[in-house]
Design a protein around this motif. Sequence first.
Motif, PDB file in Angstrom:
ATOM      1  N   VAL A 237      41.888  41.224  37.968  1.00 29.25           N
ATOM      2  CA  VAL A 237      42.662  41.651  39.142  1.00 29.25           C
ATOM      3  C   VAL A 237      44.153  41.514  38.878  1.00 29.25           C
ATOM      4  N   ALA A 238      44.571  40.419  38.239  1.00 32.09           N
ATOM      5  CA  ALA A 238      46.000  40.190  37.974  1.00 32.09           C
ATOM      6  C   ALA A 238      46.582  41.331  37.143  1.00 32.09           C
ATOM      7  N   HIS A 239      45.839  41.797  36.137  1.00 33.42           N
ATOM      8  CA  HIS A 239      46.339  42.891  35.290  1.00 33.42           C
ATOM      9  C   HIS A 239      46.312  44.222  36.035  1.00 33.42           C
ATOM     10  N   PHE A 240      45.273  44.485  36.816  1.00 37.47           N
ATOM     11  CA  PHE A 240      45.210  45.748  37.562  1.00 37.47           C
ATOM     12  C   PHE A 240      46.289  45.810  38.638  1.00 37.47           C
ATOM     13  N   GLU A 241      46.580  44.688  39.285  1.00 38.52           N
ATOM     14  CA  GLU A 241      47.633  44.672  40.305  1.00 38.52           C
ATOM     15  C   GLU A 241      49.002  44.923  39.681  1.00 38.52           C
ATOM     16  N   ARG A 242      49.181  44.443  38.446  1.00 36.27           N
ATOM     17  CA  ARG A 242      50.470  44.634  37.773  1.00 36.27           C
ATOM     18  C   ARG A 242      50.762  46.113  37.533  1.00 36.27           C
ATOM     19  N   ILE A 243      49.718  46.921  37.321  1.00 39.86           N
ATOM     20  CA  ILE A 243      49.922  48.358  37.078  1.00 39.86           C
ATOM     21  C   ILE A 243      49.478  49.192  38.278  1.00 39.86           C
ATOM     22  N   ASN A 244      49.198  48.521  39.413  1.00 42.99           N
ATOM     23  CA  ASN A 244      48.811  49.199  40.655  1.00 42.99           C
ATOM     24  C   ASN A 244      47.592  50.104  40.447  1.00 42.99           C
ATOM     25  N   ARG A 245      46.565  49.577  39.771  1.00 38.63           N
ATOM     26  CA  ARG A 245      45.344  50.326  39.469  1.00 38.63           C
ATOM     27  C   ARG A 245      44.308  50.011  40.548  1.00 38.63           C
ATOM     28  N   THR A 246      44.318  50.786  41.638  1.00 42.81           N
ATOM     29  CA  THR A 246      43.436  50.519  42.774  1.00 42.81           C
ATOM     30  C   THR A 246      41.970  50.554  42.375  1.00 42.81           C
ATOM     31  N   ARG A 247      41.613  51.498  41.552  1.00 39.10           N
ATOM     32  CA  ARG A 247      40.208  51.639  41.155  1.00 39.10           C
ATOM     33  C   ARG A 247      39.684  50.388  40.457  1.00 39.10           C
ATOM     34  N   GLY A 248      40.504  49.831  39.574  1.00 38.35           N
ATOM     35  CA  GLY A 248      40.099  48.615  38.878  1.00 38.35           C
ATOM     36  C   GLY A 248      40.018  47.418  39.810  1.00 38.35           C
ATOM     37  N   ILE A 249      40.953  47.332  40.771  1.00 37.36           N
ATOM     38  CA  ILE A 249      40.927  46.230  41.737  1.00 37.36           C
ATOM     39  C   ILE A 249      39.638  46.263  42.545  1.00 37.36           C
ATOM     40  N   ILE A 250      39.214  47.456  42.960  1.00 38.39           N
ATOM     41  CA  ILE A 250      37.964  47.600  43.721  1.00 38.39           C
ATOM     42  C   ILE A 250      36.782  47.076  42.904  1.00 38.39           C
ATOM     43  N   LEU A 251      36.748  47.417  41.620  1.00 39.75           N
ATOM     44  CA  LEU A 251      35.635  46.963  40.775  1.00 39.75           C
ATOM     45  C   LEU A 251      35.606  45.440  40.669  1.00 39.75           C
ATOM     46  N   CYS A 252      36.786  44.828  40.630  1.00 38.27           N
ATOM     47  CA  CYS A 252      36.843  43.360  40.553  1.00 38.27           C
ATOM     48  C   CYS A 252      36.352  42.728  41.851  1.00 38.27           C
ATOM     49  N   TYR A 253      36.701  43.329  43.006  1.00 31.74           N
ATOM     50  CA  TYR A 253      36.187  42.826  44.279  1.00 31.74           C
ATOM     51  C   TYR A 253      34.654  42.888  44.295  1.00 31.74           C
ATOM     52  N   ILE A 254      34.105  43.982  43.792  1.00 34.52           N
ATOM     53  CA  ILE A 254      32.647  44.136  43.746  1.00 34.52           C
ATOM     54  C   ILE A 254      32.029  43.061  42.851  1.00 34.52           C
ATOM     55  N   ASN A 255      32.650  42.854  41.695  1.00 31.57           N
ATOM     56  CA  ASN A 255      32.120  41.866  40.742  1.00 31.57           C
ATOM     57  C   ASN A 255      32.170  40.457  41.325  1.00 31.57           C
ATOM     58  N   MET A 256      33.295  40.100  41.983  1.00 32.08           N
ATOM     59  CA  MET A 256      33.403  38.775  42.593  1.00 32.08           C
ATOM     60  C   MET A 256      32.389  38.619  43.722  1.00 32.08           C
ATOM     61  N   GLY A 257      32.210  39.676  44.524  1.00 29.93           N
ATOM     62  CA  GLY A 257      31.229  39.611  45.596  1.00 29.93           C
ATOM     63  C   GLY A 257      29.836  39.363  45.070  1.00 29.93           C
ATOM     64  N   TYR A 258      29.461  40.053  43.988  1.00 30.08           N
ATOM     65  CA  TYR A 258      28.133  39.863  43.392  1.00 30.08           C
ATOM     66  C   TYR A 258      27.942  38.422  42.931  1.00 30.08           C
ATOM     67  N   ASN A 259      28.943  37.890  42.206  1.00 26.97           N
ATOM     68  CA  ASN A 259      28.792  36.549  41.644  1.00 26.97           C
ATOM     69  C   ASN A 259      28.801  35.476  42.727  1.00 26.97           C
ATOM     70  N   PHE A 260      29.631  35.627  43.774  1.00 22.79           N
ATOM     71  CA  PHE A 260      29.588  34.675  44.889  1.00 22.79           C
ATOM     72  C   PHE A 260      28.220  34.730  45.574  1.00 22.79           C
ATOM     73  N   ASP A 261      27.645  35.933  45.712  1.00 20.68           N
ATOM     74  CA  ASP A 261      26.331  36.069  46.339  1.00 20.68           C
ATOM     75  C   ASP A 261      25.274  35.341  45.520  1.00 20.68           C
ATOM     76  N   MET A 262      25.349  35.453  44.191  1.00 20.61           N
ATOM     77  CA  MET A 262      24.383  34.780  43.332  1.00 20.61           C
ATOM     78  C   MET A 262      24.540  33.264  43.372  1.00 20.61           C
ATOM     79  N   LEU A 263      25.755  32.789  43.683  1.00 23.31           N
ATOM     80  CA  LEU A 263      25.985  31.355  43.809  1.00 23.31           C
ATOM     81  C   LEU A 263      25.582  30.828  45.175  1.00 23.31           C
ATOM     82  N   GLY A 264      25.098  31.710  46.061  1.00 23.98           N
ATOM     83  CA  GLY A 264      24.682  31.299  47.392  1.00 23.98           C
ATOM     84  C   GLY A 264      25.825  31.217  48.384  1.00 23.98           C
ATOM     85  N   LEU A 265      27.010  31.736  48.025  1.00 28.05           N
ATOM     86  CA  LEU A 265      28.183  31.692  48.906  1.00 28.05           C
ATOM     87  C   LEU A 265      28.343  33.055  49.567  1.00 28.05           C
TER      88      LEU A 265
END
Length: 659
Positions: free
Chosen positions: A107-135
Motif C-alpha cells: 500500500v505504501a508504494h501504491f499510494e506514493r504513485i497514486n495507483r488506485t487499482r493496486g491499493i484496492i488489491l491490498c485492501y482485499i488481501n488484508m481483508g482476507y488475511n484478517f478474516d482467516m485470523l478470526g478478526l
Amino acid sequence: MPIRKYALAALLVFAFSGLFSQDKKADLQQLIAQSNDTAGINALMNYGVELINFDNPKAKEVFNITLEKSARIGYDFGMGSSYARLGYLVGHEGRNQEGIDYAQKAVAHFERINRTRGIILCYINMGYNFDMLGLGDSAIHYFLKGIQVLEKSKTEPGKLARLYENVGTGYANRREYAKALSYSRKAVELATSLNDSDYIVTAHTGLSYILNQSKDYKGALEAAQKAKRFLPHQEDPMLIIKAYSHLAAAWAKVNEPDSAIAAAKKSMLYSAKIDPANYIAAGLELADAYELKKDIRSQKNILDTLKQRAEADTSFFHLFSIYDRIAQLNFSTGNYKEAYAYRTKYFAYKDSFYSRQNTRTIAEVESRFQWAQKEKALSEKQLQLTQKDLALEKSNRNVFYALAGLVVMLLIAAVFYIQSSNRKKAFALKLDALHKQQEIDMLEALMQGEEKERSRIAKDLHDGIAGMLAAAKMHLGSIVRKEQGVEQSAHYRQTVKLLDEATGEVRKTSHNLMPEVLLQHGLDEALRRYCGNVSSSTLTFQYDSWGDIERYNSHFELSVYRIVQELINNIIKHAQASEAIVQVNLRDAVLSITVQDNGVGFAKADSNTNGMGLQSLAARTKAMQGKMEIESDPGAGVSVYLEFETGAVAKQPAQEQRA
C-alpha cells in the motif's frame, strides 16, 4: 454447520492477473537476465502471475526476484506489485500475519504513485488475511474501504461486485443477515449486468453461503447450482473449488449426502495443492455428509486426515472445527473419554487464538500496578527520613546557638528565625508535593487495577460461560441424532436460537471489555467506530480528527479511550442532547480532544453528579500528566477539553524489512 467461506482467493488471483497484459510465456532464465529495467521487471512479473495457483513455490521465487530488482532501481510499482503478490501467496499458505505485513508494505508504494487499482488489491488481501485470523471486524473494515474507493471512482465494476460479495459474507459470519443479503444481492445484480461468468460464479457462491447461514437451505442450493452452471469453459481451479465447496454444503443441508460427498471430493481434488484452507473446509463438508449417511468409519478417516494436515500447518482456526467434530463423533459413539479430550483441545486452541492479543496488555497492567505500590512505599520511607534529618539538624543548631555569646544573641535569633521559617516553608512544600504524588500513584494504580479486572472478566466470560453454552449446544445436537423429529420441534429451535444469541452477547460483551479495534488499529480508529456505533436516530455523534494520529503505548491508548468513552456515556445518560461532536487533533506532539453536546448542561457546582463524575475523570487525566477543562451552563450543553503530551508515549515505528 456450514463451512466458513474463503471466496477471496479467486478475486485476488483474477485481480493480480489483470495488472498486466498476458502476451506469451518466455524462458524464465532469459526473463531474469533481461529484467534490469521497468519493462523487463514487468515481463518477469507477468510470467509469475501465470504461475499463481499452478506452481506457487516458483511464483514466490519470481516475485522475490522482481522485488529485489525493483528496489535496486527505486521502481515503486514493481515493489508494490511484488509485495502484494507475495502477501497473497503466503496468506494462502496459512501465514496470515505475514500476508498482512506484505500488503501494508505494498500500500505504501501504491499510494506514493497514486495507483488506485493496486491499493484496492491490498485492501482485499488484508481483508482476507484478517478474516482467516478470526478478526472479522477488521476484515469488513478493509473491504468497505475498497468499496468506498470504487463507488466514488465508478471504475472496475467487477471488483466492486466481488467486494460486495465479501462484505456480505463478513456480515453473515456476524449473523447480521439483513445486511449480508443486501450486499450479496448487490453483488449478484452487478455481476449479472456485466455478463461475466467469473463474477457471476463468485456472487452466487456468496449468496449460497449467506442463505445457508440464515437457514434458507432451498435458496442456498439454487444459488450454488446456478454458480456451477456458470463455471467458465476454461478451467479456473479457484472458481471450481468455490462452486463445488458451496454446492456440497447446500446438498448436505437438504439431506442429500451422496450429492454432497461427490461435490466435496471434487472441491478437495482441486484445492489439495493450491489452497490448504479450502481443502480443509471442503473436507469438513465431506465429514458432515458421511455423518448424514451414518458412515462412521469414513467420517473418522477424513477427520483424522484433516487433523494431521491442520496440525502440520498450525492452522488454529481449522483445528477449532476439526476438534469440535471429532469430539461430537466420539460422543455419539459412546467414547466419552476421547470426546472430553478433544473438547478440551477445542477450547484450548480457541482460547490460545483469541487470548494472545490480550496477554501483553494484562501483563503490563499487572506490572504497572506492582510498580505503583513500590513507589508509594518508597515515598513514605523518604518522608520519614526527611523528618528525622530535619529534627537532628534543628537540635544541633540549638546547641550551637546556646554556646554563642550574649553579644550576638539578637543577631543569631534573627538568623534562626529566618532560616527556620524558610525551612518550614520548604518542608511544607515538599510534604505537599509528596502527598500529591501519592494521590496520583494511588489513582494510577486504581485505574490499572480496573483495567486488569476488565480483562479478567472478559476472559472469564469467554472461557467459562461461552464454553458452557457451546457444550450445551453439543448435547442438544446429540439429542437430535438419537431422537427423530426433535429438530422439527418449535421448542428445540427456540432453544438453539437462544443459545446462539446468548453466545453472541457473551462474545460481544467480552470484546467490549477489551476492545479488539483499539489493539489492532489504535486510538483514532477505535474512537471513530465507537462514535458510529453509539449514534442513533435520537442522538447523533459526529467524529472528526486532524493530524497524523500516531500509535501510542497500549496503556496510554486504553486510558484515553476509557475517558472519552465515559464522557460519551455521560452524554447518552444525562445530557438529553440531539447532537454531539468528538474532535481529536494532534499538533506538535500534543494530543487534544474536545467532547461537546447541545444538551441541558449543568451548573459547575453539580459537575460531580454527571455519570461517574467529571471530577473523577479530571483526576484520571491528571494522573496521565494531562489536563481537563469543562465549560457548561444550564441549557447551554457541555464542552470538555482534554490535552496530553505524547512525546513519551509514542511507539517507535518499525523499520521496513529490506527486500
